[in-house]
Write a protein that holds these residues in place. Sequence first.
Motif, short mmCIF file in Angstrom:
data_model
loop_
_atom_site.label_atom_id
_atom_site.label_comp_id
_atom_site.label_asym_id
_atom_site.label_seq_id
_atom_site.Cartn_x
_atom_site.Cartn_y
_atom_site.Cartn_z
N ALA A 1 37.08 27.97 39.93
CA ALA A 1 37.93 26.88 40.24
C ALA A 1 36.41 26.03 40.28
CB ALA A 1 37.84 26.56 42.03
N ARG A 2 37.05 24.79 39.54
CA ARG A 2 35.94 23.26 38.99
C ARG A 2 36.58 22.58 39.63
NH1 ARG A 2 33.45 27.40 38.28
NH2 ARG A 2 32.03 27.72 36.95
N MET A 3 36.07 21.58 40.42
CA MET A 3 36.35 20.05 41.08
C MET A 3 36.95 18.98 39.79
SD MET A 3 34.12 20.74 44.05
CE MET A 3 35.29 20.21 45.40
N ASP A 4 36.56 19.64 39.06
CA ASP A 4 37.00 18.18 38.23
C ASP A 4 38.15 18.61 36.68
OD1 ASP A 4 35.12 19.82 36.81
OD2 ASP A 4 34.02 17.98 36.35
N ASP A 5 38.81 19.41 36.95
CA ASP A 5 39.56 20.78 35.43
C ASP A 5 40.83 19.96 35.86
OD1 ASP A 5 39.52 22.44 37.85
OD2 ASP A 5 39.32 23.94 36.53
N GLY A 6 41.40 19.28 36.66
CA GLY A 6 42.74 19.09 36.54
C GLY A 6 43.87 20.27 37.04
N LEU A 7 43.13 22.10 37.93
CA LEU A 7 43.92 22.86 37.95
C LEU A 7 43.43 23.26 39.25
CD1 LEU A 7 42.83 25.07 34.76
CD2 LEU A 7 44.95 22.98 35.02
N LEU A 8 44.62 24.08 39.62
CA LEU A 8 44.70 24.46 41.48
C LEU A 8 43.79 25.84 41.23
CD1 LEU A 8 46.82 22.34 42.83
CD2 LEU A 8 44.19 22.36 42.95
N ASP A 9 43.48 26.87 42.04
CA ASP A 9 43.42 28.46 42.02
C ASP A 9 44.04 28.94 42.63
OD1 ASP A 9 40.82 29.63 39.70
OD2 ASP A 9 40.76 27.26 39.99
N VAL A 10 44.77 29.89 43.16
CA VAL A 10 44.83 30.09 43.90
C VAL A 10 44.53 32.02 44.37
CG1 VAL A 10 46.94 31.58 44.51
CG2 VAL A 10 47.39 29.47 42.78
N VAL A 11 44.59 31.70 45.91
CA VAL A 11 43.96 33.27 46.86
C VAL A 11 45.13 33.50 47.17
CG1 VAL A 11 41.36 33.93 48.06
CG2 VAL A 11 41.52 32.36 45.89
N ALA A 12 45.49 34.66 46.74
CA ALA A 12 46.01 35.48 47.85
C ALA A 12 45.56 36.51 48.44
CB ALA A 12 47.67 35.05 46.99
N THR A 13 45.27 36.65 49.59
CA THR A 13 45.02 38.10 50.15
C THR A 13 46.00 38.73 50.69
OG1 THR A 13 44.66 36.51 51.93
CG2 THR A 13 42.94 36.56 51.06
N ARG A 14 46.40 40.02 50.84
CA ARG A 14 47.63 40.81 50.80
C ARG A 14 46.63 42.29 51.39
NH1 ARG A 14 52.18 42.68 46.77
NH2 ARG A 14 51.97 43.48 47.84
N PRO A 15 45.81 42.37 51.88
CA PRO A 15 44.67 43.56 52.59
C PRO A 15 45.95 44.60 53.69
CG PRO A 15 44.56 42.16 54.52
CD PRO A 15 45.79 41.17 53.30
N GLU A 16 45.83 46.14 53.49
CA GLU A 16 46.89 46.41 54.12
C GLU A 16 46.27 47.05 55.30
OE1 GLU A 16 48.73 48.78 50.94
OE2 GLU A 16 50.06 46.90 49.86
N ASN A 17 44.47 47.79 55.12
CA ASN A 17 44.09 48.79 56.06
C ASN A 17 42.53 47.92 55.82
OD1 ASN A 17 42.05 49.49 53.52
ND2 ASN A 17 44.40 50.38 52.41
N PRO A 18 41.79 48.02 57.18
CA PRO A 18 40.23 47.38 57.21
C PRO A 18 39.26 47.19 55.39
CG PRO A 18 40.60 48.32 58.90
CD PRO A 18 42.14 48.94 58.09
N GLY A 19 39.66 49.05 54.99
CA GLY A 19 39.25 48.66 53.48
C GLY A 19 39.56 47.65 52.92
N HIS A 20 40.33 46.95 52.50
CA HIS A 20 40.71 46.35 51.93
C HIS A 20 40.18 45.35 52.36
CE1 HIS A 20 44.61 48.02 50.09
NE2 HIS A 20 43.70 48.87 49.48
N TRP A 21 39.62 44.87 53.48
CA TRP A 21 39.22 43.35 53.89
C TRP A 21 37.93 43.38 53.66
CZ3 TRP A 21 40.80 38.88 54.87
CH2 TRP A 21 42.50 38.63 55.71
N MET A 22 37.47 45.30 53.41
CA MET A 22 35.49 45.20 53.31
C MET A 22 35.51 44.48 52.29
SD MET A 22 34.54 48.11 54.98
CE MET A 22 33.06 48.24 54.89
N ALA A 23 36.81 45.26 50.86
CA ALA A 23 36.57 44.37 49.35
C ALA A 23 36.11 43.20 49.68
CB ALA A 23 37.66 45.71 48.88
N ILE A 24 37.19 42.69 49.83
CA ILE A 24 37.73 41.20 49.40
C ILE A 24 36.33 40.08 50.24
CG2 ILE A 24 39.09 38.99 50.75
CD1 ILE A 24 41.60 41.03 51.23
N ALA A 25 35.92 40.79 51.24
CA ALA A 25 34.52 39.59 51.64
C ALA A 25 33.23 40.37 50.94
CB ALA A 25 34.32 40.91 53.56
N ALA A 26 33.46 42.07 50.40
CA ALA A 26 32.32 41.89 48.91
C ALA A 26 32.11 40.98 48.34
CB ALA A 26 32.69 43.44 49.16
N ALA A 27 33.63 41.12 47.70
CA ALA A 27 34.21 40.65 46.14
C ALA A 27 33.58 38.22 46.18
CB ALA A 27 35.47 40.12 45.91
N GLY A 28 33.31 38.02 47.37
CA GLY A 28 33.37 36.79 48.24
C GLY A 28 32.09 36.64 48.28
#
Length: 348
Positions: A260-287
């Motif tokens: 994401a850049r704040m001057d490129d005229g585009l939007l970035d989608v962040v869609a979260t669909r965790p199915e278990n605590p492990g997915h939340w841990m993976a999302i947190a680590a990615a961020g």
Amino acid sequence: MVDKQGDGPTRWSDVLPRARPQPFDRPSRPSGRPRVVGLLVHSLAERQGAIVDSVQAVCREVGARLLVRHTSRAEPGRAQVVQFLDAGADTVVVAGGDGTVRLAAGVLAGAGANQCTLGILAAGSGNVLASALGLRRGSVSGRARVAVLGDLADLDVGLASCWDEHGQPVAPQPFCTMVGMGRDALSVQSTHRRTKRVLGPLAYGVAGLGQLPRRGFEMSWRTDDTPWRRGRYWSVLATNTPLLPGVGPLRAGAVLADRARMDDGLLDVVATRPENPGHWMAIAAAGLLNTRTATRGLQRAQGARVTIEPDQPLPVQADGDIICARARQLSAEVGGHVAVHIGDGRLD
């Protein structure tokens, strides 16, 4: 806090093994000396006297006239910015949070990006935009100088269009950081004004923790004319910034939209669909680690227009404000841009 040898105390975010992406593609440019400065102060902002005095001192130094207005529940910001423009303001400084900034930016973008510049003095409960732009550090006087005289960068201003539960269009709303639906918006909706005043940014985190273990909602979304993606999502966000809000020791936030850049005229989608605590841990680590690899429970995309359709009416939040309580559809795109002060505010 963590002590680094010889450097004294620092933040946890300073020692995380990731590089923080730059918010802009294009370099900043010097700003001129303003002639008329409009200062919009949120009615609940702390240290209002110091804010007004600091901006007044900068204006006095450059020979600019200062106009001061405060927000109210009846007039949260738009009308005051229009008054500034009618009075010939060439810079509007907002002392408030993301909600006040988005309203001001929407007016300025609609008036034309070259007519009036935007300065930001973080004084709200969230201040996600100010954090992404690096505008939260320093003294009030130093930040006031940046808000009036800092170098300029072009900031995209998004436009969110909603259709309510009856299929009727809702007045389009501007946003600067993000807009979305799901548990994230429900967290915003359940955060009371009094709680935000007491806890600040932590209030959203407390509300979010309450939503964390709950199931997502059946939603479909897409960018531009790409095929629809469907599933049970905890949240679907269209963001204009790589930095999403964080709390506690990770107050700097998580980088989940690294492209994401704040001057490129585009939007970035962040869609979260965790199915278990492990997915939340993976999302947190990615961020936290700013990884670009595929992450379970996380989908990302980029486009000029983002459309979200839930199976049931859901609230929509834009920059921490609920802009529709029960929406059947959300469409978001970049509607314009405004020149925002981000530099160090030194005079030539």
